[in-house]
Design a protein around this motif. Structure first.
Motif, PDB file in Angstrom:
ATOM      1  N   MET A  66       7.016   8.584   6.765  1.00  0.00           N
ATOM      2  CA  MET A  66       8.284   8.358   6.064  1.00  0.00           C
ATOM      3  C   MET A  66       8.058   8.327   4.562  1.00  0.00           C
ATOM      4  O   MET A  66       8.764   8.983   3.786  1.00  0.00           O
ATOM      5  N   MET A  67       7.033   7.576   4.105  1.00  0.00           N
ATOM      6  CA  MET A  67       6.777   7.464   2.675  1.00  0.00           C
ATOM      7  C   MET A  67       6.344   8.796   2.079  1.00  0.00           C
ATOM      8  O   MET A  67       6.713   9.133   0.944  1.00  0.00           O
ATOM      9  N   THR A  68       5.585   9.578   2.811  1.00  0.00           N
ATOM     10  CA  THR A  68       5.157  10.889   2.319  1.00  0.00           C
ATOM     11  C   THR A  68       6.351  11.804   2.071  1.00  0.00           C
ATOM     12  O   THR A  68       6.478  12.423   1.006  1.00  0.00           O
ATOM     13  N   LEU A  69       7.247  11.885   3.041  1.00  0.00           N
ATOM     14  CA  LEU A  69       8.427  12.740   2.901  1.00  0.00           C
ATOM     15  C   LEU A  69       9.351  12.227   1.804  1.00  0.00           C
ATOM     16  O   LEU A  69       9.900  13.007   1.022  1.00  0.00           O
ATOM     17  N   LEU A  70       9.517  10.908   1.732  1.00  0.00           N
ATOM     18  CA  LEU A  70      10.378  10.324   0.713  1.00  0.00           C
ATOM     19  C   LEU A  70       9.832  10.598  -0.688  1.00  0.00           C
ATOM     20  O   LEU A  70      10.586  10.920  -1.623  1.00  0.00           O
ATOM     21  N   THR A  71       8.523  10.484  -0.838  1.00  0.00           N
ATOM     22  CA  THR A  71       7.896  10.731  -2.146  1.00  0.00           C
ATOM     23  C   THR A  71       8.039  12.186  -2.555  1.00  0.00           C
ATOM     24  O   THR A  71       8.359  12.497  -3.706  1.00  0.00           O
ATOM     25  N   LEU A  72       7.815  13.098  -1.624  1.00  0.00           N
ATOM     26  CA  LEU A  72       7.983  14.523  -1.932  1.00  0.00           C
ATOM     27  C   LEU A  72       9.435  14.828  -2.283  1.00  0.00           C
ATOM     28  O   LEU A  72       9.712  15.630  -3.185  1.00  0.00           O
ATOM     29  N   ALA A  87       0.825  -1.206   0.000  1.00  0.00           N
ATOM     30  CA  ALA A  87       0.000   0.000   0.000  1.00  0.00           C
ATOM     31  C   ALA A  87       0.860   1.258   0.000  1.00  0.00           C
ATOM     32  O   ALA A  87       0.551   2.243  -0.686  1.00  0.00           O
ATOM     33  N   LEU A  88       1.968   1.227   0.747  1.00  0.00           N
ATOM     34  CA  LEU A  88       2.865   2.377   0.770  1.00  0.00           C
ATOM     35  C   LEU A  88       3.481   2.620  -0.606  1.00  0.00           C
ATOM     36  O   LEU A  88       3.582   3.766  -1.063  1.00  0.00           O
ATOM     37  N   LEU A  89       3.888   1.541  -1.288  1.00  0.00           N
ATOM     38  CA  LEU A  89       4.443   1.688  -2.626  1.00  0.00           C
ATOM     39  C   LEU A  89       3.401   2.219  -3.604  1.00  0.00           C
ATOM     40  O   LEU A  89       3.718   3.011  -4.501  1.00  0.00           O
ATOM     41  N   ALA A  90       2.161   1.784  -3.454  1.00  0.00           N
ATOM     42  CA  ALA A  90       1.093   2.269  -4.332  1.00  0.00           C
ATOM     43  C   ALA A  90       0.886   3.771  -4.133  1.00  0.00           C
ATOM     44  O   ALA A  90       0.684   4.517  -5.107  1.00  0.00           O
ATOM     45  N   VAL A  91       0.934   4.218  -2.883  1.00  0.00           N
ATOM     46  CA  VAL A  91       0.800   5.658  -2.615  1.00  0.00           C
ATOM     47  C   VAL A  91       1.964   6.418  -3.241  1.00  0.00           C
ATOM     48  O   VAL A  91       1.778   7.471  -3.866  1.00  0.00           O
ATOM     49  N   ASN A  92       3.166   5.879  -3.098  1.00  0.00           N
ATOM     50  CA  ASN A  92       4.350   6.506  -3.695  1.00  0.00           C
ATOM     51  C   ASN A  92       4.187   6.672  -5.197  1.00  0.00           C
ATOM     52  O   ASN A  92       4.364   7.769  -5.747  1.00  0.00           O
ATOM     53  N   GLY A  93       3.821   5.594  -5.896  1.00  0.00           N
ATOM     54  CA  GLY A  93       3.662   5.672  -7.342  1.00  0.00           C
ATOM     55  C   GLY A  93       2.532   6.580  -7.759  1.00  0.00           C
ATOM     56  O   GLY A  93       2.656   7.347  -8.729  1.00  0.00           O
ATOM     57  N   GLY A  94       1.415   6.538  -7.030  1.00  0.00           N
ATOM     58  CA  GLY A  94       0.275   7.376  -7.387  1.00  0.00           C
ATOM     59  C   GLY A  94       0.561   8.855  -7.225  1.00  0.00           C
ATOM     60  O   GLY A  94       0.199   9.672  -8.081  1.00  0.00           O
TER      61      GLY A  94
END
Length: 420
Positions: free
Chosen positions: A294-300, A239-246
């Motif tokens: 963590m995933m939010t900051l990494l994606t940004l 789910a975290l990876l899906a959020v990252n890609g989206g």
């Protein structure tokens, strides 16, 4: 990009239908990763020498034929064929980036590379799902055939859409000074080392990207192990990876448009510092909320640093070295494919408590180094402006190629009086 998923299933293919043990499969996969890195690092030379369009067509066809032939090849031959296919994929990636840089004028490259990355993110989102469907409903053999045909199809589409004259660089004739099309020749063109020394911010950026990529790709290596060790299953990680890609698919192009007038290096540095902050959040302890933050900051951070860094290297490259500059960046940007797993895995096994503090510090140092590079660049530009004012009349290039090209390499010169 949707069909370029075979190497995501490589280990399963080798240990399943091909009957290799884990050690043999790891050897083939490791050789493939080395081939990919080598292709990225050397692919730009072929484009500078023979034209970026030709390099893209040749590498796409070569890699596609090798992949499509995988079902017919004896298992021992795969030890050579698959690394060669990965090498061709690396050449193709470098040639594609250089071709975009040659076709798109300076000032618009950030948006162009954002479009390329959006297409890649879309393909990487849909590709694994389709690949899993093909592998389970049909066979792994059809997966490799589809990937190979897709690569050949890319070459066909490129040959139809991009004219042959778009794939070269424009250089002055050694005898007449006239501008001509073709690969770099003659003593007038500076070499790669001289070009990098004249642009000190570029090597600084490349070094920072190497560090950042090793840190960033812990997302795909030690991070899922960390989640599992703390009771968060594979579903949470997916789910975290899906959020990252989206998020990247939806926001990367708008962000590039919104920030197109901003100086690139501070934007890149901000992105790297956000990556550092993302791993720094994990110091607060395990948990679903921590993982989401963590995933939010990494994606940004990824959204801010990857596209501007690619465009910056393209803007700073001399026309006759555009391919090699893109190769250097492409190689730096996939260093983590080779080094992230062994370095992160060894550290996590030996001292798991040190992994996130060290990744946070490393990404932070990389971001600060890019800011130092920006200061080097601004200081160098100020010295050049001061020297030009003291010298009297200025020699202003009339650009016919890359706007960042030094006078005498891609442009004619005309004297104009200095600005008042």
């Amino acid at each position: 990009m949707t069909v370029s998923v075979t190497f995501a299933f490589l280990f399963l293919y080798l240990t399943g239908p091909r009957g290799l043990d884990a050690g043999q499969a790891g050897l083939v996969a490791g050789a493939g990763g080395a081939g990919l890195l080598a292709g990225n690092l050397t692919g730009g030379f072929f484009g500078d020498r023979f034209g970026h369009r030709r390099a893209l067509l040749a590498s796409a066809v070569t890699g596609g034929v090798l992949l499509a032939a995988v079902p017919l090849l004896p298992t021992p031959v795969l030890f050579a064929a698959l690394p060669l296919a990965q090498y061709a994929s690396g050449v193709q990636r470098a040639a594609n980036a250089a071709l975009v840089a040659v076709i798109v004028p300076e000032g618009q490259r950030r948006q162009a590379f954002a479009v390329v990355r959006a297409a890649a993110n879309g393909g990487f989102t849909a590709g694994p799902l389709l690949g899993a469907l093909v592998a389970t409903r049909l066979s792994y053999d059809w997966l490799y055939v589809a990937d190979g045909l897709g690569s050949v199809g890319l070459a066909w589409w490129t040959a139809r859409v991009i004219p042959a004259r778009a794939g070269g660089v424009r250089l002055p004739s050694p005898r007449s000074g006239a501008v001509r099309s073709g690969p770099a020749r003659g003593a007038m063109a500076p070499g790669l080392g001289a070009a990098l020394r004249a642009r000190p911010a570029v090597p600084v950026l490349l070094g920072a990207i190497v560090v950042a990529d090793i840190v960033y790709r812990q997302l795909y290596t030690t991070f899922p192990v960390y989640l599992a060790d703390h009771g968060l299953d594979t579903g949470v990680y997916g789910a975290l990876l899906a959020v990252n890609g989206g998020v990247l698919l939806c926001l990367e192009l708008p962000a590039a448009l919104a920030l197109r007038r901003r100086a690139p290096l501070p934007v890149v540095a901000t992105g790297l510092l956000l990556v550092a902050a993302g791993y720094g959040v994990l110091l607060a302890g395990p948990g679903a909320r921590t993982a989401v933050a963590m995933m939010t900051l990494l994606t940004l951070g990824e959204l801010l640093y990857k596209t501007p860094a690619t465009a910056y290297v393209a803007d700073r490259a001399p026309a006759h070295l555009q391919g090699r500059f893109q190769s250097l960046y492409a190689g730096a940007s996939i260093t983590g494919v080779v080094l992230a797993a062994p370095l992160g895995g060894a550290l996590y096994q030996a001292a798991p408590g040190l992994l996130w503090p060290l990744t946070t510090a490393a990404a932070g140092v990389a971001g600060c180094a890019v800011l130092v590079g920006a200061r080097l660049e601004s200081g160098r530009a100020a010295r050049h402006v001061g020297a030009g004012a003291a010298a009297g009349p200025l020699t202003t290039p009339v650009l016919r190629g890359d706007a960042s090209e030094p006078a005498g390499v891609t442009c004619a010169e005309t004297s104009v009086p200095p600005a008042p």
